[in-house]
Every structure is written in structure tokens, then in C-alpha cells.
Design a protein around this motif. Structure first.
Motif, PDB file in Angstrom:
ATOM      1  N   ASP A 178       1.019  -1.070  -0.454  1.00  0.00           N
ATOM      2  CA  ASP A 178       0.218  -0.189   0.231  1.00  0.00           C
ATOM      3  C   ASP A 178       0.669   1.708  -0.130  1.00  0.00           C
ATOM      4  N   GLY A 179       2.037   0.549   0.071  1.00  0.00           N
ATOM      5  CA  GLY A 179       3.039   2.664  -0.168  1.00  0.00           C
ATOM      6  C   GLY A 179       3.628   2.344   1.249  1.00  0.00           C
ATOM      7  N   TRP A 180       3.059   2.179   2.051  1.00  0.00           N
ATOM      8  CA  TRP A 180       4.020   2.293   3.030  1.00  0.00           C
ATOM      9  C   TRP A 180       5.968   1.931   3.649  1.00  0.00           C
ATOM     10  N   GLN A 181       6.587   2.653   3.796  1.00  0.00           N
ATOM     11  CA  GLN A 181       7.530   2.260   4.096  1.00  0.00           C
ATOM     12  C   GLN A 181       7.752   1.684   5.838  1.00  0.00           C
ATOM     13  N   VAL A 182       8.399   0.465   5.727  1.00  0.00           N
ATOM     14  CA  VAL A 182       8.229  -1.009   7.276  1.00  0.00           C
ATOM     15  C   VAL A 182       9.767  -0.799   8.378  1.00  0.00           C
ATOM     16  N   ALA A 189      11.790  -9.338   3.252  1.00  0.00           N
ATOM     17  CA  ALA A 189      12.892  -7.042   3.141  1.00  0.00           C
ATOM     18  C   ALA A 189      13.598  -7.689   1.916  1.00  0.00           C
ATOM     19  N   LYS A 190      13.807  -8.722   1.771  1.00  0.00           N
ATOM     20  CA  LYS A 190      14.321  -8.413  -0.018  1.00  0.00           C
ATOM     21  C   LYS A 190      13.539  -8.303  -1.090  1.00  0.00           C
ATOM     22  N   ARG A 191      11.926  -8.600  -1.171  1.00  0.00           N
ATOM     23  CA  ARG A 191      11.052  -8.384  -1.764  1.00  0.00           C
ATOM     24  C   ARG A 191      10.446  -7.392  -2.175  1.00  0.00           C
ATOM     25  N   TRP A 192      10.672  -6.111  -0.872  1.00  0.00           N
ATOM     26  CA  TRP A 192      10.254  -5.202  -0.845  1.00  0.00           C
ATOM     27  C   TRP A 192      11.754  -3.715  -0.558  1.00  0.00           C
ATOM     28  N   PRO A 193      12.513  -4.279  -1.576  1.00  0.00           N
ATOM     29  CA  PRO A 193      13.830  -3.324  -1.595  1.00  0.00           C
ATOM     30  C   PRO A 193      13.781  -1.779  -1.083  1.00  0.00           C
ATOM     31  N   ASP A 194      14.204  -1.012  -0.290  1.00  0.00           N
ATOM     32  CA  ASP A 194      13.995   0.328  -0.351  1.00  0.00           C
ATOM     33  C   ASP A 194      13.605   1.158   0.524  1.00  0.00           C
ATOM     34  N   THR A 195      12.229  -0.293   0.628  1.00  0.00           N
ATOM     35  CA  THR A 195      10.707  -0.704   1.189  1.00  0.00           C
ATOM     36  C   THR A 195      10.745  -0.936   2.924  1.00  0.00           C
ATOM     37  N   VAL A 196      11.125  -2.002   3.479  1.00  0.00           N
ATOM     38  CA  VAL A 196      10.913  -2.789   4.036  1.00  0.00           C
ATOM     39  C   VAL A 196      12.157  -3.011   5.221  1.00  0.00           C
ATOM     40  N   ALA A 240      14.931   0.316  17.540  1.00  0.00           N
ATOM     41  CA  ALA A 240      14.430  -0.255  16.365  1.00  0.00           C
ATOM     42  C   ALA A 240      13.284   1.122  15.907  1.00  0.00           C
ATOM     43  N   VAL A 241      12.899   1.999  17.012  1.00  0.00           N
ATOM     44  CA  VAL A 241      11.791   3.029  16.411  1.00  0.00           C
ATOM     45  C   VAL A 241      13.050   3.962  15.809  1.00  0.00           C
ATOM     46  N   GLU A 242      13.487   4.242  16.626  1.00  0.00           N
ATOM     47  CA  GLU A 242      15.204   5.457  16.050  1.00  0.00           C
ATOM     48  C   GLU A 242      15.230   4.969  13.967  1.00  0.00           C
ATOM     49  N   VAL A 243      15.383   3.870  14.153  1.00  0.00           N
ATOM     50  CA  VAL A 243      15.300   3.525  12.825  1.00  0.00           C
ATOM     51  C   VAL A 243      14.423   3.937  12.160  1.00  0.00           C
ATOM     52  N   ALA A 244      13.173   3.991  12.353  1.00  0.00           N
ATOM     53  CA  ALA A 244      12.168   4.498  11.091  1.00  0.00           C
ATOM     54  C   ALA A 244      12.694   5.648  11.194  1.00  0.00           C
ATOM     55  N   HIS A 245      12.796   6.607  12.423  1.00  0.00           N
ATOM     56  CA  HIS A 245      13.292   7.823  11.647  1.00  0.00           C
ATOM     57  C   HIS A 245      14.065   8.725  11.082  1.00  0.00           C
ATOM     58  N   ARG A 246      15.406   7.607  11.295  1.00  0.00           N
ATOM     59  CA  ARG A 246      17.038   7.864  10.571  1.00  0.00           C
ATOM     60  C   ARG A 246      16.403   7.722   9.685  1.00  0.00           C
ATOM     61  N   ARG A 247      16.047   6.607   9.043  1.00  0.00           N
ATOM     62  CA  ARG A 247      15.778   6.162   7.788  1.00  0.00           C
ATOM     63  C   ARG A 247      14.615   6.743   6.383  1.00  0.00           C
ATOM     64  N   PHE A 248      13.511   7.137   7.542  1.00  0.00           N
ATOM     65  CA  PHE A 248      12.832   7.679   6.497  1.00  0.00           C
ATOM     66  C   PHE A 248      11.624   8.814   6.949  1.00  0.00           C
ATOM     67  N   GLY A 249      12.009   9.146   8.413  1.00  0.00           N
ATOM     68  CA  GLY A 249      11.898  10.789   8.755  1.00  0.00           C
ATOM     69  C   GLY A 249      11.185  10.977   9.537  1.00  0.00           C
TER      70      GLY A 249
END
Length: 274
Positions: free
Chosen positions: A39-43, A69-76, A92-101
């Protein structure tokens, strides 16, 4: 660990939404990751990826998490972390913030099955596994994720979703500990939603019925059943559920369209609960 190098925060700028999902290596958790990514989310997909004391069956593996993750490169982004470890979930939450803002949703799907005997014969190891993973793990994700959800600019639309179970609403034979843990998840969500009153961030739970996952097979093994199909007799649908069906309910709750729901449970259980 976060297996990808840091990249410039791009999620918010691109208008894409970001979620953290625990229990993501397989089963309903993996289906949630797949649905959100589609659906277009980053996870950020989190799983412990090892077997644990008190759990009598194999858990998800790092190979399964990496394959997802390999099925969704740059997304998961796969992260190996134990939900019992508050600091690990904070990372893990900080990974989300650092990678995706930013962070828009958190889904607590990590849980285990244990039991198969009367409560008075159950072990401390089983009890600890049920509550440390299935309840404390939900609370730990909330403690880590909610401050990031609240950090979004108003009007907010943050979402916290936990996987409960039909066992949160029914007594199940020889599964008193599992019953208690899933009732606790529902209570936690109702309390969290009350704490979030007026913030724009919601907290909800999804209670699946018998879903075709490795955990359901573990349940069948506890009852010495030859086939998981026996559990379908509890469903008005007359069949087992697929992980993707439950994931559809979870992911809808993650979206902006679910803004009217908080402090409540969606029964994605095939009609198990009237």
C-alpha cells in the motif's frame, strides 16, 4: 540489527507513511508488513529471530525476515530485536525515524503460544513467555513508539495497533495463561487509548480467530490434533482464516480512514465472537 546504511530522511517529504511492525518474520506479522508495503508504506520489520525458553515450537528465523525485506527493497528494513528489551525496541523506532524521517504507526504483532494443560500444572517458564512477549512486548513498543507518534505536527493521525485474539473474549480449554495474556492486551489498549485522549493518536486491537499460521499449528500440537482444520468449527465462516485477511483489518486501522476508532477491538475472527 539494521542491515541497511543510514539514508537521508525521505519518507515525510515523499508523502509516504512509515510503520514499525513486531513479530514480522512470519504469520500475521509478515502479512501486515507485506500489506503495508504493497500500500506504499515504509516499514521497519522487527523479529527476535530465535527460539525462546517456554515456547515449545520453533519461532521465526532471520532468514525469513531477510527474505521478507528482500521482496521490498528500499521499503522494508529488517531489524532483529527482542520485544522484551525496551532499549532494542527504542532503537528500532529510531531506525524508522533515521531512515524514513517520521513514524505514523506501530503494530505489536509479536506473541507466542504456550499451554496445553490445566493452569495449576502450567510452568513459570510458560507463563513468563506468554506475558513477557505477548504483553510486556506490546507495552514496550508503545513506550518506544508513542512519543514519536506524538511528535508529529498537529493535526496528528498516529496509530498504535496490537494483536489480541479471540482468546481475549473466550475461555479456551487448557490455555488459561494465553487467555490471561490476551485479556491483558485488550486492557492495555483501552488504557493507552484513554491516555492518548484528544491527541489524534489512536490505540486499537485486532482479535483474530484461528488463522493459518505456525502458531495455530503449535496450538493443534498442544491438543494432539492431527489437523488445524478442527479449529474452523468455532467460526461462522466455517473455515480457517488466512493471515492476509487479518492483516487487512490491521492495516485498515493503521490508515487515516480509521480515525473514529480508538480504545476498541476489531474482531477479525470469522464470527467466533458474536
Amino acid at each position: 540489527m539494521d542491515t541497511a546504511p543510514p539514508t537521508p530522511a525521505r519518507g515525510a517529504a515523499a508523502g509516504r507513511r512509515t510503520a514499525v511492525v513486531t513479530g514480522a518474520a512470519r504469520g500475521i506479522g509478515a502479512a501486515v508488513v507485506e500489506r503495508l508495503a504493497g500500500d506504499g508504506w515504509q516499514v521497519v520489520a522487527v523479529d527476535v529471530c530465535r527460539d525462546l525458553p517456554g515456547v515449545g515450537y520453533p519461532l521465526g528465523t532471520e532468514k525469513e525476515l531477510q527474505a521478507l525485506a528482500k521482496r521490498w527493497p528500499d521499503t522494508v528494513v529488517p531489524v532483529v530485536a527482542d520485544v522484551r528489551d525496551q532499549a532494542a525496541l527504542q532503537d528500532a523506532v529510531e531506525v524508522a525515524h533515521r531512515r524514513f524521517g517520521a513514524l505514523d504507526a506501530a503494530v505489536a504483532a509479536a506473541a507466542v503460544m504456550a499451554g496445553g494443560r490445566p493452569l495449576w500444572q502450567s510452568t513459570d517458564e510458560e507463563w513468563d513467555a506468554l506475558f513477557e512477549i505477548g504483553v510486556r512486548g506490546v507495552a514496550n513498543l508503545a513506550r518506544a513508539a508513542v512519543p514519536r507518534l506524538l511528535a508529529r505536527r498537529e493535526p496528528r493521525s498516529g496509530r498504535f495497533v496490537a494483536l489480541a485474539s479471540a482468546a481475549a473474549h473466550h475461555g479456551l480449554w487448557h490455555l488459561a495463561g494465553y487467555n490471561a495474556a490476551k485479556h491483558a492486551v485488550v486492557g492495555l489498549i483501552r488504557g493507552l487509548a484513554t491516555d492518548l485522549r484528544g491527541t489524534g493518536v489512536t490505540a486499537t486491537a485486532v482479535s483474530p480467530g484461528s488463522t493459518r499460521t505456525p502458531m495455530l499449528q503449535a496450538s493443534a500440537d498442544l491438543y494432539d490434533l492431527p489437523d488445524t482444520a478442527e479449529f474452523a468449527r468455532h467460526h461462522l465462516l466455517g473455515r480457517l482464516l488466512e493471515p492476509q485477511e487479518v492483516a487487512a483489518a490491521v492495516c485498515w486501522l493503521c490508515g487515516e480512514e480509521a480515525s473514529a476508532l480508538t480504545g476498541t477491538v476489531v474482531h477479525a475472527d470469522g464470527g467466533f465472537t458474536p
